[in-house]
Enzyme design. Sequence first.
Site, PDB file in Angstrom:
ATOM      1  N   GLU A  32      39.980 140.184  73.359  1.00  0.00           N
ATOM      2  CA  GLU A  32      40.270 139.290  72.241  1.00  0.00           C
ATOM      3  C   GLU A  32      41.583 138.606  72.590  1.00  0.00           C
ATOM      4  O   GLU A  32      42.641 139.242  72.580  1.00  0.00           O
ATOM      5  CB  GLU A  32      40.355 140.083  70.938  1.00  0.00           C
TER       6      GLU A  32
ATOM      7  N   GLU B 217      48.540 127.517  73.300  1.00  0.00           N
ATOM      8  CA  GLU B 217      48.883 128.403  72.195  1.00  0.00           C
ATOM      9  C   GLU B 217      50.400 128.563  72.113  1.00  0.00           C
ATOM     10  O   GLU B 217      51.016 129.248  72.930  1.00  0.00           O
ATOM     11  CB  GLU B 217      48.212 129.765  72.377  1.00  0.00           C
TER      12      GLU B 217
ATOM     13  N   LYS C 260      47.514 152.136  74.620  1.00  0.00           N
ATOM     14  CA  LYS C 260      48.853 151.642  74.944  1.00  0.00           C
ATOM     15  C   LYS C 260      49.231 150.543  73.955  1.00  0.00           C
ATOM     16  O   LYS C 260      48.732 149.430  74.035  1.00  0.00           O
ATOM     17  CB  LYS C 260      48.936 151.074  76.361  1.00  0.00           C
TER      18      LYS C 260
ATOM     19  N   CYS D  99      46.736 134.916  66.673  1.00  0.00           N
ATOM     20  CA  CYS D  99      45.712 134.241  67.477  1.00  0.00           C
ATOM     21  C   CYS D  99      44.808 133.372  66.618  1.00  0.00           C
ATOM     22  O   CYS D  99      44.208 132.416  67.112  1.00  0.00           O
ATOM     23  CB  CYS D  99      44.892 135.270  68.256  1.00  0.00           C
TER      24      CYS D  99
END
Length: 506
Positions: A263, A395, A188, A297
């Site tokens: 991850e 983040e 997906k 990231c």
Amino acid sequence: MTIPVKPKALSSHEARDFKMLIDGRWQAGDARPIERIAPSHGVVVSRFPAGSKADAERAIAAARKAFDNGPWPRMTASERSAVLLRAADLIAARSEELAYLDAIEAGKPISQVRGEIAGSVDIWRYAAALARDLHGESYNTLGEGTLGVVLREAIGVVSIITPWNFPFLIVGQKLPFALAAGCTTVVKPSELTSGSTLVLGEILQEAGVPDGVVNIVTGTGPEVGAVMTSHPDVDMVSFTGSTGVGKLTMTNAAQTLKKVSLELGGKNPQIVFPDADLDAFIDAAVFGAYFNAGECCNAGSRLILHKSIASEVVKRVANLTQNVRVGDPLDPSTQVGAIITPQHFDKIAGYVAKARDGGADVAHGGGTLDLGMGQFMAPTILSGVTPDMAVAREEVFGPVLSVLTFETTAEAIEIANSIDYGLSAGVWSRDFDTCLTIGRRVRAGTVWMNTFMDGTPELPFGGYKQSGLGRELGRHAVEDYTETKTLNMHVGSRTSWWMPQKEKLA
């Protein structure tokens, strides 16, 4: 001020319509398709099927059948390797098409995406080589009557869920290794950037992947992803995305105790000492902060600078940032493209405003770039940031660089380790002892020394703490998609446990 590159209107562009791949057949969804508006040009560029729970279930059933009864897990390693090598060649042949799709759907600079596609080709070839190196172990030291053999077998059906920021590169960090192990898959992609993954489905069919081995279902997380992470016929989930959704993925997978590889997010520091090569570092700081518009990231979003050089470094980083070219992702000279959605733009701007209100200084940027169309943000530097600020701990996922300071090595390590993430870090010093100390004490999956964000398929990638579970890439990447099975073989006759007692009673 940065250098603006105004987007050119897509006068001749026609939106591309895609279908999903389920059990070797291309299918449209039943619902109204998802329209992707280019973040750089403000027009519809792609339409993807809005996959449903039923679509996900059919894809999982196809993958289950292909694993249990199909040829792929039963092929020799050399046969699977040959298919992956053909796929790599076909990816290279369609690289411009793939690069355009990622650039226009994600707002990524075309020059950058071309490099990502080339890197993906290399990864597919590396995975093909690993397919032939997958093996178990044998133990012939257990006594004359025992031989132990440990097998590695494909884990089964794998759900692969990928994000919008590196649509083609990240599926390449997962799918070829799962295929090399002999697994079957349901993929997906993000509903924002599904185009290149669907083209990959065409490529894999042409390369010779059997029906049902790779299924691609487009749609949202609640509708499609939830099924893929909880369905009992799925044996493993490999997910890349935010830490919040990663936690939800883990919760869903726990219902049937699936293997999970995650991850997730990062808030990655670059620690800089006074003896560093500042010319090299300044370039790495600007690259690390603004590569992929900071929607990465691995972004080097925290500079942890020794106080004695902080003012000089901030000034030099700001000066170089003025030369960064921001704008049209289809212009080969562009270095920073568009922000993925208006909602995400507002989130980034909110972090900057909150930091400014909390006492941080805006050394560069801080606002919107009006280029006539699309959503663009000026590369931003925040100095005077303290470790307790949200912009230093969370983040941001945008082109925002936070600058903190330290006086001692111990303080630098404490600041670096004081957050929930541990994906990567960098250290800059000409002293090897300093680099090694930081490298061993900072809790991160990758620590770069006198460089930043270099990568190669041979080196494992993943994080500590809430940056994820497991590792991708590296020579053991294929093993992640396997189970180990012990065969304990007895040679000769065996005396059962009750025989000595029976003989004694007689």
